[in-house]
Design an enzyme around this catalytic site. Structure first.
Site, PDB file in Angstrom:
ATOM      1  N   SER A   1       0.848  -1.190   0.000  1.00 52.82           N
ATOM      2  CA  SER A   1       0.000   0.000   0.000  1.00 52.82           C
ATOM      3  C   SER A   1       0.882   1.237   0.000  1.00 52.82           C
ATOM      4  CB  SER A   1      -0.915   0.003   1.223  1.00 52.82           C
ATOM      5  OG  SER A   1      -0.155   0.140   2.412  1.00 52.82           O
ATOM      6  N   LYS A   2       0.252   2.399   0.059  1.00 51.99           N
ATOM      7  CA  LYS A   2       0.979   3.664  -0.014  1.00 51.99           C
ATOM      8  C   LYS A   2       1.984   3.820   1.128  1.00 51.99           C
ATOM      9  CE  LYS A   2      -2.609   6.170  -2.534  1.00 51.99           C
ATOM     10  NZ  LYS A   2      -3.592   7.289  -2.489  1.00 51.99           N
ATOM     11  N   ARG A   3       1.709   3.176   2.250  1.00 52.06           N
ATOM     12  CA  ARG A   3       2.653   3.327   3.370  1.00 52.06           C
ATOM     13  C   ARG A   3       4.002   2.678   3.080  1.00 52.06           C
ATOM     14  NH1 ARG A   3      -0.856  -0.620   5.017  1.00 52.06           N
ATOM     15  NH2 ARG A   3       0.016  -2.642   5.638  1.00 52.06           N
TER      16      ARG A   3
END
Length: 474
Positions: A252-254
């Site tokens: 994910s974006k993290r």
């Protein structure tokens, strides 16, 4: 039978790196089997779908070398290739199911449905069972309610049997008989749900194989029911492993950049990204890591897919990019540098020959084009990098001798130094001043470059503007 494989993204954002891998696998499988690779746009989410995202996704796929044979921008014999342009097809099939007793109009409101689900959950009962409240309603009565303007959805009747299939990656998969209840295939606004329209499209477009992430595995249960109702043999499914980050959670974006556009903008090479993605869930039969995906041919097959989740490692991607960057012609590397070096840099004032020579010198010092900015000060900034090794070298008794000699040699020079000059200076310092070894090489380097280490000294000095060198020697 012609192999037909599709990639069907939703244009609700930029192309996710996981989607790019699925597209790549589908493309490579089609090419390995002399088949067709089809791009279909699943844009039934009218609020979030945007044509600009569709165009960006197509551009990113083409940038990676993934060219479709049929699609919304190319046409083909099985179009339209946007689901928003196929709505009547879905409605006709949904109502055909109703006429055949395989589906029914359901008049539960969203509020009623929510209450029933909450009640069933609190009583530890199957919430799906309550969704079938209207499954046996008399068709004539149902039509009366529809004609009266009552809101409804169309639900598919779960035939109540066990569904199983052989997955190309996971092997034998068997779903519990009561895994799902009567599920919606057509929403109240007339839009089809994913598990219905993707089956209709895959059947109508004669797909033979479908590759997708394993998170879609449970969807297959509902989809097998739809295929059965349509009297169509399902395609062969291959659910490839998930992409995960170092924390073993879904990518994910993290975890950093997640879209192909971001990697393109950061200067990654398409061949490197495709190469790396290919190995995240698949292994080369020759046990090699660096390869051109377009040269795999029939070596690509589902037999070498891994069942285990694939860890996405940006450091490893950078390594792949480094290997591919070194394969480039120096002119192409120079062009890459042009894109990522700020406009105001002195670099842009140099001629083409200088840039090409610079590229040849620096290509093994970087992993990304953008990394070159970290190396520009050695060429265009007179300030020194006074680390411990620099200070140590400047403290040697021979270094002042070297500095004074070089200042004298350059006192009247207005043009850039040549590599031959640097060689002559080194010979003089060695033979006449008896400076040898580390004191000679590092001493000369710190005086001319302001650093204890760096690329080939002669080339660096030859590429450095004469005014910068004189400032360092001042």
């Amino acid at each position: 039978m012609t192999v037909r494989v599709r990639f069907a993204p939703s244009p609700t954002g930029y192309l996710h790196i996981g989607g790019a891998r699925t597209a790549l696998y589908s493309y490579l499988f089609a090419k390995a089997n002399g088949g067709k690779y089809i791009l279909r746009i699943e844009d039934t989410d009218l609020e979030r779908s945007k044509r600009e995202y569709e165009e960006a996704q197509i551009a990113d796929l083409k940038w990676m070398g993934i060219e479709h044979d049929e699609g919304p921008d190319k046409g083909g014999d099985f179009g339209p290739y946007r689901q928003s342009e196929r709505l009547q097809i879905y409605k006709d099939i949904a109502w055909d199911f109703v006429k055949r007793g395989l589906a029914y109009p359901c008049f539960l409101t969203s509020i009623e449905l929510e209450r029933l689900t909450e009640k069933a959950t609190s009583e530890n009962k199957d919430p799906h069972a309550y969704h079938g409240q209207f499954r046996d309603l008399d068709p004539a009565q149902a039509q009366k309610r529809i004609d009266a303007g009552e809101e409804y959805v169309i639900r598919f009747k779960n035939p109540g049997k066990t569904w199983e299939f052989t997955d190309l990656v996971k092997g034998h998969v068997k779903f519990p008989e009561n895994m799902v209840g009567d599920f919606v295939i057509l929403r109240a606004n007339g839009m089809p749900v994913y598990n219905f329209c993707c089956v209709v499209d895959d059947a109508k477009m004669e797909m033979t194989h479908v590759f997708r992430a394993e998170e879609h595995l449970n969807n297959t249960c509902r989809q097998l029911m739809i295929y059965d109702a349509m009297g169509v043999t399902p395609p062969r499914f291959g659910h490839v492993s998930l992409l995960i980050g170092h924390d073993r959670q879904k990518l994910s974006k993290r975890h950093g950049a997640t879209s192909v556009t971001q990697y393109k903008d950061q200067g990654y090479l398409p061949a490197a990204l495709a190469n790396y993605l290919c190995l995240l869930g698949w292994s080369h039969p020759d046990e090699t890591d660096i390869f051109d995906v377009n040269e795999l041919g029939d070596k690509f097959g589902y037999e070498r897919f891994s069942k285990s989740s694939a860890m996405y490692d940006i450091a490893k991607l950078n390594f792949f990019n480094e290997q591919w960057l070194r394969k480039l012609d120096d002119k192409d590397i120079a062009a890459g540098f042009d894109r990522f070096i700020p406009e105001g840099s002195e670099y842009h004032n140099q001629d083409e020959a200088w840039k090409v020579k610079f590229a040849g010198l620096m290509k093994e010092k970087i992993q990304l084009f953008s990394h070159i900015n970290e190396h520009l000060p050695i060429f265009f900034d007179a300030a020194v990098d006074a680390d411990d090794q620099y200070n140590e070298a400047m403290g040697w008794e021979t270094t002042p001798q070297i500095k004074e000699y070089l200042k004298a040699q350059l006192a009247d020079q207005t043009t850039n130094v040549t590599e031959e000059q640097v060689g002559e200076w080194m010979n003089y310092l060695k033979k006449e001043l008896k400076i040898k070894g580390k004191p000679l090489f590092m001493g000369t380097r710190v005086c001319l470059t302001g650093r204890a280490h760096g690329p080939d000294l002669k080339t660096v000095v030859a590429l450095t503007p004469i005014k910068i060198i004189k400032e360092r020697l001042a």
